[in-house]
Structures are given as structure tokens and as C-alpha cells.
Design an enzyme around this catalytic site. Structure first.
Site, PDB file in Angstrom:
ATOM      1  N   CYS A  69     -73.065 -11.826  55.046  1.00 41.04           N
ATOM      2  CA  CYS A  69     -72.372 -10.903  53.650  1.00 41.04           C
ATOM      3  C   CYS A  69     -72.295 -11.414  52.399  1.00 41.04           C
ATOM      4  O   CYS A  69     -72.139 -11.082  51.318  1.00 41.04           O
ATOM      5  CB  CYS A  69     -70.570 -10.684  53.935  1.00 41.04           C
ATOM      6  SG  CYS A  69     -69.952  -9.475  55.236  1.00 41.04           S
ATOM      7  N   GLU A 128     -78.077  -9.520  44.300  1.00 46.06           N
ATOM      8  CA  GLU A 128     -78.077  -9.159  45.174  1.00 46.06           C
ATOM      9  C   GLU A 128     -78.191  -7.734  44.523  1.00 46.06           C
ATOM     10  O   GLU A 128     -78.752  -6.682  44.844  1.00 46.06           O
ATOM     11  CB  GLU A 128     -76.533  -9.245  45.722  1.00 46.06           C
ATOM     12  CG  GLU A 128     -76.294  -8.026  47.412  1.00 46.06           C
ATOM     13  CD  GLU A 128     -75.517  -8.300  47.573  1.00 46.06           C
ATOM     14  OE1 GLU A 128     -75.469  -8.251  48.997  1.00 46.06           O
ATOM     15  OE2 GLU A 128     -74.478  -8.602  47.138  1.00 46.06           O
ATOM     16  N   GLU A 165     -85.029  -3.180  48.050  1.00 51.39           N
ATOM     17  CA  GLU A 165     -83.877  -2.175  49.048  1.00 51.39           C
ATOM     18  C   GLU A 165     -82.259  -1.213  49.416  1.00 51.39           C
ATOM     19  O   GLU A 165     -81.992  -0.846  50.351  1.00 51.39           O
ATOM     20  CB  GLU A 165     -84.119  -3.086  50.371  1.00 51.39           C
ATOM     21  CG  GLU A 165     -83.263  -4.701  50.377  1.00 51.39           C
ATOM     22  CD  GLU A 165     -83.791  -5.674  50.096  1.00 51.39           C
ATOM     23  OE1 GLU A 165     -83.152  -6.820  50.216  1.00 51.39           O
ATOM     24  OE2 GLU A 165     -84.968  -5.759  49.289  1.00 51.39           O
ATOM     25  N   LYS A 219     -74.051 -12.434  43.562  1.00 51.63           N
ATOM     26  CA  LYS A 219     -73.956 -10.931  43.768  1.00 51.63           C
ATOM     27  C   LYS A 219     -74.808  -9.581  42.263  1.00 51.63           C
ATOM     28  O   LYS A 219     -74.724  -8.753  42.893  1.00 51.63           O
ATOM     29  CB  LYS A 219     -71.731 -10.737  44.047  1.00 51.63           C
ATOM     30  CG  LYS A 219     -71.447 -10.645  44.678  1.00 51.63           C
ATOM     31  CD  LYS A 219     -71.639 -10.234  46.409  1.00 51.63           C
ATOM     32  CE  LYS A 219     -71.201 -10.870  47.518  1.00 51.63           C
ATOM     33  NZ  LYS A 219     -71.219  -9.909  49.204  1.00 51.63           N
ATOM     34  N   GLU A 241     -71.884  -5.062  66.139  1.00 52.75           N
ATOM     35  CA  GLU A 241     -73.159  -5.435  66.419  1.00 52.75           C
ATOM     36  C   GLU A 241     -73.290  -6.816  66.815  1.00 52.75           C
ATOM     37  O   GLU A 241     -73.910  -6.607  68.020  1.00 52.75           O
ATOM     38  CB  GLU A 241     -74.040  -6.006  64.914  1.00 52.75           C
ATOM     39  CG  GLU A 241     -75.488  -5.788  65.051  1.00 52.75           C
ATOM     40  CD  GLU A 241     -75.723  -6.375  63.823  1.00 52.75           C
ATOM     41  OE1 GLU A 241     -77.138  -6.673  63.485  1.00 52.75           O
ATOM     42  OE2 GLU A 241     -75.204  -6.649  62.719  1.00 52.75           O
ATOM     43  N   GLU A 246     -70.588  -5.164  61.662  1.00 57.58           N
ATOM     44  CA  GLU A 246     -71.741  -6.470  62.064  1.00 57.58           C
ATOM     45  C   GLU A 246     -70.132  -6.381  63.529  1.00 57.58           C
ATOM     46  O   GLU A 246     -70.556  -6.769  64.378  1.00 57.58           O
ATOM     47  CB  GLU A 246     -70.881  -7.305  61.209  1.00 57.58           C
ATOM     48  CG  GLU A 246     -70.955  -9.030  60.700  1.00 57.58           C
ATOM     49  CD  GLU A 246     -71.246  -9.024  59.724  1.00 57.58           C
ATOM     50  OE1 GLU A 246     -71.900  -9.590  59.265  1.00 57.58           O
ATOM     51  OE2 GLU A 246     -69.698 -10.123  59.624  1.00 57.58           O
ATOM     52  N   SER A 275     -77.490 -10.951  61.255  1.00 57.83           N
ATOM     53  CA  SER A 275     -76.834  -9.151  61.741  1.00 57.83           C
ATOM     54  C   SER A 275     -77.044  -8.524  60.692  1.00 57.83           C
ATOM     55  O   SER A 275     -77.232  -8.563  59.255  1.00 57.83           O
ATOM     56  CB  SER A 275     -75.355  -9.323  60.717  1.00 57.83           C
ATOM     57  OG  SER A 275     -74.877  -8.502  60.702  1.00 57.83           O
ATOM     58  N   CYS A 315     -65.486 -17.799  49.448  1.00 55.73           N
ATOM     59  CA  CYS A 315     -65.951 -16.827  47.578  1.00 55.73           C
ATOM     60  C   CYS A 315     -64.655 -17.557  46.878  1.00 55.73           C
ATOM     61  O   CYS A 315     -64.996 -17.451  46.260  1.00 55.73           O
ATOM     62  CB  CYS A 315     -65.726 -15.451  48.186  1.00 55.73           C
ATOM     63  SG  CYS A 315     -67.277 -14.689  49.629  1.00 55.73           S
TER      64      CYS A 315
END
Length: 604
Positions: free
Chosen positions: A312, A381, A386, A378, A289, A286, A332, A527
Site C-alpha cells: 500500500c 505514485e 503503469e 503518493k 491473495e 490483498e 502482494s 501514514c
């Protein structure tokens, strides 16, 4: 500030004009029970739903009892909080709530953390007079990859609705139907996966009962650990180590990194790693990037998308996919640390394991990667198609901090007496930059530590970018660059909480922001305030202590910049070649969708 005098239970108090009776009582040490009111200290928001009526009080001169949470104080007001009339009313209300509530407390996910259970105990309710011949409202269960909705247990306090609509501005939940058939649900009573829900889980963090709970995969993990054909790896997020101790009666902010690693080994995991390693890896990708976009922008490339948005947080990813589909090329493409760890474990580390005779025939599908996360998004996720390879998820299961604590207790491990142990190598070594991922502002501070040095070819004058830190919902920071650079400074925007993210993104759309980078975390405080953490019940001092612990751990690390992690350097030398390279792009980056995939309900 105007002050007035009121009398509560025979005592005279001077209080601020305009606050509620409930606030006035609490500020003076007088407890009034409630189920619908939320203490959202630090969020500058107070809800006044007055839906549960448990907080009713008697006010001199008024015929009816008044809800303390929705009644403003007035000069000279005389209030009784525990008269016989008030106690009778509260008891009746509790009995009525219980009469339409399942009696499965022994197997309920919230047993022991249920506010209705607590208040029934407080009022000594041992039988319900309205049980006989009473119909009970029943609804279908809705199970998503992260959240279970069991509306049979809903008490219509509407805390979840307030959190979803007012604090997060997601708009996935609202009251539907009328009377006995009323329920809090997505529009048209559709499933959560088909709604605007981001799976941030803040609704279940404030639910007082078991109507909203997380999907628990602990038993799946236990079965995998006890399967001799499986090699089970575990990774632990940075925010977990500063909150897990609360479940074992430690002070908020107690750092339990070493004890946590020891506990995970005793639970039977074959390898105990740290998501912080993957956080350092995230910064390499990141941060590179960000650097690439800045260099191309300074070179005159008009196609460069700035500001770059961090990626994230899966709830934040869901949010911008659903609400800002025209901006999907701005964030990103770097995966979250959880999802960077998975493919590295199932490729690079798999190759390392195959060098051992006992693992020479080990297959990817026989590796089980478990994550311990402060976040219920999460779990969702992990299920995104993908983020898998030929149907095999990169991360198989995600457990919350609370679920890990329950797992440790279930296995009769005395957590407090455990020795301090280190994580395994090579995926367990990390820097201070990775640790601060757990706090709002931490991801972008970690990125700046690396991007600054890569951009300027100079050492950071200080790795502590304190102007980036804080708990305010929206803030900005400016990082000055050395003289002679084509760019004088890096301007950063930071938001935590999705309502603040919405404001920031709308400002970007209007062209009102000149930031080069923006960090967003869905949960208030980042978090550390995730929905999978030990319940903090809106106490901002707990979030503050967790944040302070995060930065203490960072300060104590021998290496505090991601690009200086020797194991990360070795990973690139041996396997990935370079940041943003072909292999890195394939394993560590992702893409976003205008319309999210629909996920089928899957039984455990």
C-alpha cells in the site's frame, strides 16, 4: 543511571551522565536555539551534526564556545547559554546564514513554517552586515514528481542527510563538494528520480527551510474544478482526518471527518468520496491473495512465496524495487487504496454517471480524480506509467494534508464552524478496517479480520487484534487459529520506517523469519506520520494521539470488517465479479520493476 551535577545560567541541576548540554538544558526547561539538531523522540536516535553552530554556549574553563548539541555534560560543568559573548556569536552566525540565503520569503513554500525565519525574528535581525559584495552560492533546481530541491535555500544543516541515511537507510543524499560549493545532493549531483530516493518525503518533513518542499498541484486542481467540462472527484485518506484539525488550532488527534467532507464540497468538488472505500477494496484483493497463498502452501505447493508483503505504501514499493530486486515476486500485487480508487472511479462510477442525462457523453479524460494524502510519495505514485490507461492517469493529482489546509484557508472557509457532513455514495462508504490503514499495523490487522473469517469459515472472536498495534519500529504478532485447522497460527511481522524494513527484508532473505505476512510502512508511525501531514517536529506524543484517534474512529464504525461493506459487495456483484478475478486483476493489481522508470520534469 549515573547522575552528575552541572550549573546552567547560575542554577544547579542534577542530570544523567552522557547526555548533551542541549538535552540537559531542554530537560530542565532552558531553551537553546538550534537549526541542525533534530528532536527525534520515539525513534531512539539523536543526531549530533553540530553544523549550524546556532546552539553554541559558553563553558567555564574552555577558550572556545561549544556546540550544545554535540557537547556531553561533565560533572561540575558550568554553562552559560545566553551570555553577551554567546548572543553575539549566534547573531553573527544567523547573519552569515542569511547572507547566503535568497530573500524571497514572501513566495517561499515554507514561509510561516521556516525555522531560519523564526530564529532571525527571535534575534531581532533586521539587516545583514555581510550582504554587500558577498557572492551567493547558486545551484540548479531539481524537480521530481514529488519533491522540489532548491539548494539555493539550503543552510547545510544536514538534517535531510541524517534522515535519509540514518533513519530511513535509503542513502540518496549526502554532502558533496567542498567549501563554498558544498551542497547536499544525490551522488554525482544527479536528479532525485535517477537516485535511490523513494520519495518518502521524510527529508522535507525535517528540512528547517525551503530547500526541500513538495510539488504542489493545488492550482491545477482549482483550474479543473472551474472547468465546466470536467467532473472532479476527490478521495481522502484515513490518516488525513486525524491530523487536518491541527492546521486549524485543534488538538492533535481531533477527528474532523465530517468537517473535512463539508470543506471539500465548499471547495467545489463535484463528488466527495473516501479512500477508505478503496482500502476495504484493497483488503478484499490483498486479503484474498494472502488466503490464496496460505491455502496453496498448505496444499503442498512449493512455488508459493511467503511471507506476503503489503504493497500500500509507494515509498516502500520504491524501496524494495531498488534494494531488493530479487524479491519482486514476494509482495502482494494489489495496488494501494489510492490507485484502486482511481480506476474504479473512471470505470464503474463513470458508468453510473453516464446513466444521468447530463453525463451521457462523459469521457474518461473529462473525469479528474484528486486524492488528499498524508504522503508526498503518493504524488510520485500518480505519475507511474503503469498506473494509467492510454496515457490518462488513474489518479490525476494528489494534495497533501498541509496543502488541503492551505487550500481551505485560501478559499476563506471557516473550517471550525463547518457542520458535519457525510461522504457521497457509493464510493464513500467504508468500515472500521479501512480507517486503521492510517496507522502502523493497521493494514495487516484489517487483512487479518477478513482473512481469518474466509480461512476458518468462523467469526472472529474479536476484531481488535491489539497485539498487532503499536509504534515500535519492528514488532511481531501471532494470531491463533481455531483447533482443527491445518495451520495453528498466522505469524505476522510489522515494520515502520525504512531502516526497520531493511532489517526485516534482510532477515527474510537469510531465511531467519517464519512469518506468513509482513506489513511495511515507510514513515515512522505509518501514514499518520507521513511527510505530507502537519509538521510534528519529532514530537512522538502527536503521532500517538493521531494513532489513538484512528482506533477511536474504527471502534465507532457500525461495520468493522471490509468484506461486510455492502457497497463493496455490490461492486463485486455488479462489476468486478470476484476478488482476484480477471477484471479485478486488470484494474486493481500491478507489477514491479527491477529498474525504475525515469520521469521527465514537467512544468505545472
Amino acid at each position: 543511571m549515573d547522575m552528575i551535577k552541572i550549573t546552567i545560567d547560575g542554577k544547579v541541576f542534577e542530570v544523567e551522565k552522557g547526555i548533551t548540554v542541549l538535552e540537559a538544558a531542554r530537560k530542565n526547561g532552558i531553551r537553546i536555539p538550534t537549526l541542525c539538531h533534530m528532536n527525534l523522540s520515539g525513534l531512539r536516535f539523536v543526531n549530533k551534526p553540530a553544523s549550524c553552530r546556532v546552539c553554541v554556549v559558553e563553558i567555564e574553563g574552555r577558550r572556545n564556545l561549544a556546540p550544545a548539541c554535540a557537547t556531553d555534560v561533565m560533572d561540575g560543568m558550568v554553562i552559560k547559554t545566553h551570555s553577551i559573548r554567546v548572543l553575539n556569536a549566534r547573531r553573527t552566525i544567523i547573519e552569515l546564514l542569511l547572507s547566503d540565503h535568497p530573500k524571497d520569503c514572501l513566495v517561499c513554500m515554507k514561509s510561516g513554517n521556516c525555522e531560519l525565519q523564526d530564529i532571525a525574528h527571535e534575534f531581532g535581525v533586521r539587516e545583514v552586515r555581510y550582504d554587500e559584495n558577498c557572492a551567493m552560492s547558486t545551484y540548479r533546481k531539481d524537480k521530481s514528481p514529488s519533491i522540489i530541491r532548491d539548494m539555493d535555500k539550503c543552510i547545510m544543516c544536514r538534517r535531510c542527510e541524517t534522515m535519509c541515511n540514518e533513519i530511513q537507510t535509503v542513502g540518496a543524499l549526502s554532502a558533496v563538494n567542498r567549501g563554498f560549493n558544498s551542497v547536499v545532493a544525490p551522488a554525482f549531483e544527479q536528479n532525485l528520480v535517477d537516485s535511490a530516493c523513494t520519495f518518502c518525503g521524510q527529508c522535507l518533513a525535517v528540512c528547517p527551510v525551503g530547500a526541500l518542499t513538495e510539488v504542489d498541484h493545488t492550482w491545477n486542481v482549482i483550474q479543473a474544478i472551474n472547468d465546466p467540462k470536467k467532473v472532479v472527484l476527490v478521495q481522502t485518506a484515513p490518516a488525513v482526518r486525524v491530523a487536518l484539525g491541527e492546521e486549524f488550532d485543534m488538538e492533535p488527534g481531533t477527528i474532523v471527518t465530517g468537517k473535512m467532507a463539508a470543506a471539500l464540497r465548499r471547495l467545489g468538488f463535484d463528488y466527495v468520496f473516501d479512500t477508505d472505500f478503496a482500502a476495504d477494496l484493497t483488503i478484499m484483493e490483498e486479503g484474498s491473495e494472502l488466503l490464496d497463498r496460505l491455502q496453496r502452501f498448505l496444499g503442498g505447493d512449493k512455488t508459493v512465496k511467503l511471507p506476503i508483503l503489503t504493497s500500500c505504501c509507494p515509498a516502500w514499493v520504491n524501496f524494495f524495487e531498488y534494494n531488493f530486486p530479487d524479491m519482486l515476486d514476494v509482495p502482494s500485487t494489489a495496488r494501494s487504496p489510492q490507485q484502486m480508487f482511481g480506476p474504479i472511479a473512471k470505470t464503474y462510477f463513470l458508468e453510473k454517471l453516464r446513466e444521468k442525462p447530463e453525463y451521457k457523453d462523459l469521457k474518461r479524460e473529462d473525469m479528474v480524480v484528486v486524492s488528499i494524502m498524508p504522503c508526498v510519495a503518493k504524488k510520485y505514485e500518480c505519475s507511474r506509467p503503469e498506473l494509467s490507461y492510454e496515457g490518462n492517469p488513474d489518479v490525476d493529482y494528489s494534495l497533501s494534508t498541509r496543502e488541503l489546509a492551505a487550500f481551505i484557508k485560501r478559499m476563506n472557509i471557516d473550517f471550525n464552524s463547518l457542520p458535519e457532513e457525510d461522504f457521497d455514495r457509493p464510493l464513500g462508504e467504508s468500515t472500521g478496517a479501512a480507517v486503521i490503514f492510517g496507522a502502523s499495523g493497521g493494514v495487516i490487522e484489517a487483512a487479518v479480520r477478513t482473512a481469518y473469517e474466509l480461512l476458518t469459515k468462523q467469526q472472529c472472536p474479536s476484531v481488535d487484534f491489539k497485539q498487532i498495534r503499536g509504534l515500535e519500529g519492528m514488532r511481531e504478532a501471532i494470531v491463533p487459529l481455531p483447533e482443527g485447522m491445518p495451520l495453528k497460527e498466522i505469524k505476522i511481522g510489522i515494520a515502520n520506517g525504512l531502516a526497520n524494513a531493511r532489517k526485516l527484508l534482510e532477515a527474510v532473505q537469510r531465511g531467519e523469519c517464519d512469518y506468513q505476512a509482513i506489513e511495511v510502512m515507510a514513515c515512522p508511525g505509518g501514514c499518520i506520520g507521513g511527510a505530507g501531514q502537519p509538521y510534528h517536529h519529532g514530537d512522538s506524543s502527536i503521532i500517538k494521539k493521531r494513532q489513538e484517534a484512528i482506533y477511536r474512529e474504527d471502534a465507532g464504525k457500525p461495520i468493522r470488517k471490509s468484506h461486510e461493506n455492502p457497497y463493496i459487495q455490490k461492486l463485486y456483484e455488479e462489476f468486478l465479479i470476484k476478488p482476484l478475478g480477471e477484471k479485478s486483476h486488470h484494474l486493481l493489481h500491478t507489477h514491479y520493476f527491477k529498474k525504475r522508470e525515469k520521469y521527465e520534469e514537467v512544468d505545472d
